[in-house]
Write an enzyme that holds these catalytic residues in place. Structure first.
Site, mmCIF file in Angstrom:
data_model
loop_
_atom_site.group_PDB
_atom_site.id
_atom_site.type_symbol
_atom_site.label_atom_id
_atom_site.label_comp_id
_atom_site.label_asym_id
_atom_site.label_seq_id
_atom_site.Cartn_x
_atom_site.Cartn_y
_atom_site.Cartn_z
ATOM 1 C CE1 TYR A 240 59.999 22.558 15.424
ATOM 2 C CE2 TYR A 240 58.108 23.673 14.431
ATOM 3 C CZ TYR A 240 59.376 23.715 14.976
ATOM 4 O OH TYR A 240 60.029 24.918 15.079
ATOM 5 C CE LYS B 163 55.847 47.924 4.607
ATOM 6 N NZ LYS B 163 57.311 47.876 4.769
ATOM 7 C CE1 TYR B 164 52.812 40.699 7.372
ATOM 8 C CE2 TYR B 164 51.961 38.489 6.963
ATOM 9 C CZ TYR B 164 52.925 39.328 7.495
ATOM 10 O OH TYR B 164 54.006 38.788 8.151
ATOM 11 C CG PHE C 229 43.078 38.591 10.593
ATOM 12 C CD1 PHE C 229 42.368 37.408 10.715
ATOM 13 C CD2 PHE C 229 42.745 39.658 11.419
ATOM 14 C CE1 PHE C 229 41.341 37.276 11.635
ATOM 15 C CE2 PHE C 229 41.718 39.538 12.353
ATOM 16 C CZ PHE C 229 41.019 38.354 12.461
ATOM 17 C CD GLU D 24 52.719 27.328 15.533
ATOM 18 O OE1 GLU D 24 52.269 27.415 14.369
ATOM 19 O OE2 GLU D 24 53.945 27.232 15.776
#
Ligand code: UDP
Ligand code: MN
Length: 297
Positions: free
Chosen positions: A180, A69-70, A65, A247
């Protein structure tokens, strides 16, 4: 979805002999308690894997995706993927964007292609990110994405920096979150409010996975994206948003639907933090970004 066969190499190839009493690595976990391999440098033979899988002529799909601006991340991403991602396999890049004219022309190797899908720009960046579950699911269901043996759903603000190939093939595969991997599970950033569909109690869960990459067969990706999309919708109706959006929902799903294979942090290196000693090679790394600037609408 085609049936995936593993026939082994067509002709025997020379490999170093493995010994049942000799662990290839002793500093890291190589297999989970539910017997899923965890992939680390030194634990696999790339030549053997390619001799096994290349004759099967797999097609690997990838969803990306690049909204608002990506789109700026596409060129470095695709150029690096052409160097390191699934070399010698057929690859379809499925790019979802609101600005198709900003999809760069990158020279692709034979058997590799780009397919561009139009998508809308949601006003909140969280919404852009979490809608991916719904959009990927719809495109598999309506057959816009089909005939791929494995599909990889990736963030775009990343670049490939080393070999990333057949060692990652699995019905459902997830990556250890580089932030993590060595803390108690009661400290994992799971959603902790029971009102959310993403709720995970303090004494549940095994590993915390990063949402920037999810892979597997179409059947499995349809299931996980449908489950996450549905959970996201229920939360929305109830006026609650999980701590880390999709997530959190992905991690909740994976608590009970454990992945068949786990990729170590080699497969998602944080370029803005020191590399852990167990990571001998970074294969896929985050690109630094100014969150305030790039997410500004
Ligand atoms: N994304 C996008 N446009 C946006 C926000 C997000 O295209 O304005 C997509 C993009 O693929 C990005 C992914 O959603 O990689 C996840 O967002 P982001 O990378 O900002 O989340 P982070 O990795 O920082 O948690
Ligand atoms: Mn990202």
């Amino acid at each position: 979805v085609r049936k995936i066969q593993r026939n082994g190499p067509q002709t025997p190839i020379e490999v170093e002999q493995p010994f049942a009493l000799k662990a290839p690595r002793t500093d890291v976990m190589l297999v989970t308690p539910w017997l899923a391999p965890i992939i680390w440098e030194g634990s696999f033979d790339q030549k053997l894997l390619d001799a096994t899988y290349k004759p099967l002529n797999f097609t690997i799909g990838m969803t990306l995706f690049a909204v608002a601006k990506y789109t700026r991340f596409l060129k470095p991403f695709l150029e690096s993927a052409e160097k390191h991602f699934m070399q010698g396999y057929r690859v379809n890049y499925y790019i979802f964007t609101d600005i198709p004219e900003q999809v760069p022309r990158v020279e692709l190797k034979p058997g590799r292609s780009v397919v561009v899908f139009n998508t809308v720009k949601y006003s909140r960046w969280q919404e852009i990110s979490l809608r991916r579950m719904e959009i990927i699911n719809k495109h598999i269901m309506n057959k816009s994405i089909r005939e791929v043996d494995y599909l990889y759903c990736l963030d775009v603000d990343l670049i490939f920096t080393n070999h990333y190939g057949a060692e990652t093939f699995a019905p459902l595969v997830a990556v250890l979150h580089p932030g993590y991997f060595n803390i108690l599970r009661n400290k994992f950033p799971y959603e902790r409010r029971p009102e959310s569909q993403a709720y995970v109690p303090k004494d549940h869960g095994h590993f915390y996975y990063i949402a920037a990459m999810l892979g597997g067969t179409l059947n499995n990706i349809v299931d996980v994206t449908a489950a996450c999309h549905q959970a996201l919708q229920v939360d929305k109706v109830n006026g609650i948003e999980a701590a880390w959006q999709e997530e959190s929902h992905l991690n909740k799903y994976l608590v009970t639907n454990m992945p068949h294979k786990i990729l170590s942090m080699e497969y998602l290196c944080n370029s803005e933090a020191p590399t852990p000693a167990s990571v001998k090679v970074c294969r896929f790394s985050t690109v630094k970004k100014n969150h305030a600037e790039i997410r500004a609408q």
